[in-house]
Design a protein around this motif. Structure first.
Motif, PDB file in Angstrom:
ATOM      1  N   LYS A   5       0.824  -1.203   0.000  1.00 38.75           N
ATOM      2  CA  LYS A   5       0.000   0.000   0.000  1.00 38.75           C
ATOM      3  C   LYS A   5       0.866   1.265   0.000  1.00 38.75           C
ATOM      4  N   GLY A   6       2.075   1.171   0.588  1.00 36.81           N
ATOM      5  CA  GLY A   6       3.018   2.283   0.448  1.00 36.81           C
ATOM      6  C   GLY A   6       3.407   2.481  -0.999  1.00 36.81           C
ATOM      7  N   ALA A   7       3.566   1.375  -1.727  1.00 35.89           N
ATOM      8  CA  ALA A   7       3.854   1.466  -3.156  1.00 35.89           C
ATOM      9  C   ALA A   7       2.706   2.134  -3.902  1.00 35.89           C
ATOM     10  N   VAL A   8       1.474   1.869  -3.490  1.00 35.71           N
ATOM     11  CA  VAL A   8       0.310   2.498  -4.126  1.00 35.71           C
ATOM     12  C   VAL A   8       0.362   4.018  -3.953  1.00 35.71           C
ATOM     13  N   VAL A   9       0.733   4.477  -2.766  1.00 37.01           N
ATOM     14  CA  VAL A   9       0.826   5.922  -2.527  1.00 37.01           C
ATOM     15  C   VAL A   9       1.890   6.551  -3.419  1.00 37.01           C
ATOM     16  N   ALA A  10       3.082   5.949  -3.466  1.00 35.07           N
ATOM     17  CA  ALA A  10       4.159   6.493  -4.295  1.00 35.07           C
ATOM     18  C   ALA A  10       3.781   6.472  -5.774  1.00 35.07           C
ATOM     19  N   PHE A  11       3.137   5.389  -6.207  1.00 33.12           N
ATOM     20  CA  PHE A  11       2.690   5.276  -7.594  1.00 33.12           C
ATOM     21  C   PHE A  11       1.674   6.365  -7.926  1.00 33.12           C
ATOM     22  N   THR A  12       0.738   6.597  -7.013  1.00 32.26           N
ATOM     23  CA  THR A  12      -0.293   7.617  -7.233  1.00 32.26           C
ATOM     24  C   THR A  12       0.332   8.984  -7.433  1.00 32.26           C
TER      25      THR A  12
ATOM     26  N   ASP B 276     -16.114  16.231 -11.394  1.00 33.61           N
ATOM     27  CA  ASP B 276     -15.505  17.522 -11.700  1.00 33.61           C
ATOM     28  C   ASP B 276     -15.352  18.401 -10.463  1.00 33.61           C
ATOM     29  N   ASP B 277     -15.970  18.014  -9.344  1.00 32.68           N
ATOM     30  CA  ASP B 277     -15.764  18.756  -8.095  1.00 32.68           C
ATOM     31  C   ASP B 277     -14.294  18.730  -7.683  1.00 32.68           C
ATOM     32  N   ALA B 278     -13.556  17.703  -8.128  1.00 32.63           N
ATOM     33  CA  ALA B 278     -12.140  17.554  -7.777  1.00 32.63           C
ATOM     34  C   ALA B 278     -11.233  17.933  -8.947  1.00 32.63           C
ATOM     35  N   SER B 279     -11.678  18.840  -9.789  1.00 33.80           N
ATOM     36  CA  SER B 279     -10.946  19.170 -11.013  1.00 33.80           C
ATOM     37  C   SER B 279      -9.565  19.773 -10.757  1.00 33.80           C
ATOM     38  N   TYR B 280      -9.324  20.309  -9.561  1.00 35.98           N
ATOM     39  CA  TYR B 280      -8.028  20.921  -9.244  1.00 35.98           C
ATOM     40  C   TYR B 280      -7.247  20.072  -8.247  1.00 35.98           C
ATOM     41  N   ILE B 281      -7.578  18.788  -8.190  1.00 34.71           N
ATOM     42  CA  ILE B 281      -6.932  17.886  -7.238  1.00 34.71           C
ATOM     43  C   ILE B 281      -6.309  16.720  -7.995  1.00 34.71           C
ATOM     44  N   THR B 282      -5.009  16.540  -7.854  1.00 32.35           N
ATOM     45  CA  THR B 282      -4.325  15.369  -8.387  1.00 32.35           C
ATOM     46  C   THR B 282      -3.096  15.066  -7.536  1.00 32.35           C
ATOM     47  N   GLY B 283      -2.734  13.810  -7.462  1.00 28.36           N
ATOM     48  CA  GLY B 283      -1.585  13.386  -6.668  1.00 28.36           C
ATOM     49  C   GLY B 283      -1.833  13.386  -5.174  1.00 28.36           C
ATOM     50  N   GLN B 284      -3.099  13.375  -4.754  1.00 27.42           N
ATOM     51  CA  GLN B 284      -3.434  13.497  -3.341  1.00 27.42           C
ATOM     52  C   GLN B 284      -4.056  12.213  -2.800  1.00 27.42           C
ATOM     53  N   VAL B 285      -4.084  12.106  -1.478  1.00 30.41           N
ATOM     54  CA  VAL B 285      -4.680  10.958  -0.798  1.00 30.41           C
ATOM     55  C   VAL B 285      -5.705  11.469   0.206  1.00 30.41           C
ATOM     56  N   LEU B 286      -6.933  10.969   0.119  1.00 27.47           N
ATOM     57  CA  LEU B 286      -7.969  11.295   1.095  1.00 27.47           C
ATOM     58  C   LEU B 286      -7.989  10.212   2.170  1.00 27.47           C
ATOM     59  N   HIS B 287      -8.023  10.624   3.426  1.00 28.76           N
ATOM     60  CA  HIS B 287      -7.973   9.688   4.551  1.00 28.76           C
ATOM     61  C   HIS B 287      -9.354   9.560   5.181  1.00 28.76           C
ATOM     62  N   VAL B 288      -9.948   8.384   5.023  1.00 30.61           N
ATOM     63  CA  VAL B 288     -11.266   8.096   5.599  1.00 30.61           C
ATOM     64  C   VAL B 288     -11.020   7.016   6.648  1.00 30.61           C
ATOM     65  N   ASN B 289     -10.758   7.457   7.899  1.00 27.55           N
ATOM     66  CA  ASN B 289     -10.215   6.498   8.871  1.00 27.55           C
ATOM     67  C   ASN B 289     -10.717   6.660  10.297  1.00 27.55           C
ATOM     68  N   GLY B 290     -11.830   7.350  10.496  1.00 27.19           N
ATOM     69  CA  GLY B 290     -12.376   7.447  11.842  1.00 27.19           C
ATOM     70  C   GLY B 290     -11.652   8.389  12.760  1.00 27.19           C
ATOM     71  N   GLY B 291     -10.859   9.319  12.199  1.00 28.73           N
ATOM     72  CA  GLY B 291     -10.257  10.372  13.007  1.00 28.73           C
ATOM     73  C   GLY B 291      -8.773  10.263  13.272  1.00 28.73           C
ATOM     74  N   GLN B 292      -8.086   9.294  12.657  1.00 30.93           N
ATOM     75  CA  GLN B 292      -6.635   9.190  12.848  1.00 30.93           C
ATOM     76  C   GLN B 292      -5.950  10.244  11.993  1.00 30.93           C
ATOM     77  N   VAL B 293      -5.275  11.180  12.639  1.00 32.43           N
ATOM     78  CA  VAL B 293      -4.655  12.288  11.932  1.00 32.43           C
ATOM     79  C   VAL B 293      -3.300  11.854  11.387  1.00 32.43           C
ATOM     80  N   LEU B 294      -3.132  11.988  10.070  1.00 28.61           N
ATOM     81  CA  LEU B 294      -1.922  11.514   9.400  1.00 28.61           C
ATOM     82  C   LEU B 294      -1.323  12.622   8.545  1.00 28.61           C
ATOM     83  N   ASN B 295      -0.035  12.518   8.300  1.00 27.82           N
ATOM     84  CA  ASN B 295       0.635  13.472   7.413  1.00 27.82           C
ATOM     85  C   ASN B 295       0.717  12.858   6.028  1.00 27.82           C
ATOM     86  N   GLY B 296       0.104  13.472   5.046  1.00 29.28           N
ATOM     87  CA  GLY B 296       0.184  12.949   3.686  1.00 29.28           C
ATOM     88  C   GLY B 296      -1.150  12.652   3.090  1.00 29.28           C
TER      89      GLY B 296
END
Length: 285
Positions: free
Chosen positions: A194-201, A265-285
């Protein structure tokens, strides 16, 4: 039920897991969700679309007006349930059984989508597997290859097959994981994949931005899907998600809107990002 118990204890001996025997059933469709035609006229291809997050995304996309194709391994009953859920919203899904770790299958899947719908606008690389091992010495070469074959190589092969067929405005969304950021001592190879998935993205987003194709990811935390009872012992399943700030596991229907957002198209200015849907765990990245 104790203060830390979030689910009834249960375990499935077969991988990939099945949604049908899970109790309670994962919630893959929120009846209160209000669709707005955000994906009208779009065609989406989703891996692992028979159950869990993949099914929830497929149904949400159908509710938003998209035509949906999905890939699954061999879970025929779950795939039938997913097709029925999509059909309930006026869309007839194209369901394809096969192994995403097979590059030839990935090419055939993309070809079938193009033959059926004429174009492809959204690719969701969501299929995944994981195996519980508490020591690195216990991870066999076969397990390591299999985990990366499904979680990363399959993602790479399908994206490689799809990109030449995508038009400007298309979106690729990859399923990463909270474990890529926090690590997991018992899911070493899964976390690495999954770390590889982030770098690939992030890298592919930079490569494709000039072609008008956006690439993003979603990193779910503990979500109640068939992957969980097919991976962990029953007692561990019973505490699943208790260590999040929200104190519970998430449901697939709570993750799906993140994919809708990134595909639209709501995300038309977003690329190379990761959305965190995790119940409140605050992460960097």
């Amino acid at each position: 039920m104790s203060r830390t118990q979030t689910l009834p204890p249960q375990h499935q001996d077969r991988q990939p897991g099945r949604q049908e025997p899970m109790h309670p059933q994962p919630r893959t469709e929120d009846p209160a969700y209000k669709a707005a035609g955000k994906l009208q006229g779009k065609v989406a291809l989703i891996t692992g679309g028979d159950s869990g997050i993949g099914r929830a995304v497929a149904v949400a996309f159908a509710r938003e007006g998209a035509e949906v194709a999905f890939v699954y391994l061999d879970e025929e009953h779950d795939a039938g349930q997913a097709r029925a859920a999509i059909a309930a919203h006026g869309r007839e899904a194209l369901a394809m059984a096969g192994d995403v770790g097979d590059a030839d299958f990935c090419r055939r899947a993309v070809d079938r989508v193009l033959e059926r719908f004429g174009h492809l606008d959204i690719l969701v690389n969501n299929a995944g597997e994981q195996h519980l091992r508490n020591r690195i010495e216990d991870i066999s070469p076969d397990q390591l290859y299999r985990t990366f074959s499904t979680n990363f190589f399959g993602l790479f092969f399908l994206t490689q097959a799809a990109v030449p067929r995508l038009r400007p405005g298309a979106a690729i969304i990859n399923t990463a994981s909270v474990t890529a950021y926090l690590g997991s001592p018992s899911l070493l190879d899964y976390s690495a994949s999954k770390g590889a998935v982030v770098a690939f993205t992030r890298s592919l987003a930079l490569q494709l931005v000039s072609r008008g194709i956006r690439v993003n990811a979603v990193a779910p935390g503990p979500i109640w899907t068939p992957l969980i009872p097919s991976t962990f012992p029953a007692e561990e399943v019973s505490r699943f998600g208790a260590d999040t700030p929200m104190g519970r596991p998430g449901q697939p229907e709570e993750v799906a809107p993140a994919y809708v957002f990134l595909a639209s198209d709501d995300a038309s200015y977003i690329t190379g990002q990761v959305l965190h849907v995790n119940g409140g765990q605050v992460l960097n990245g």
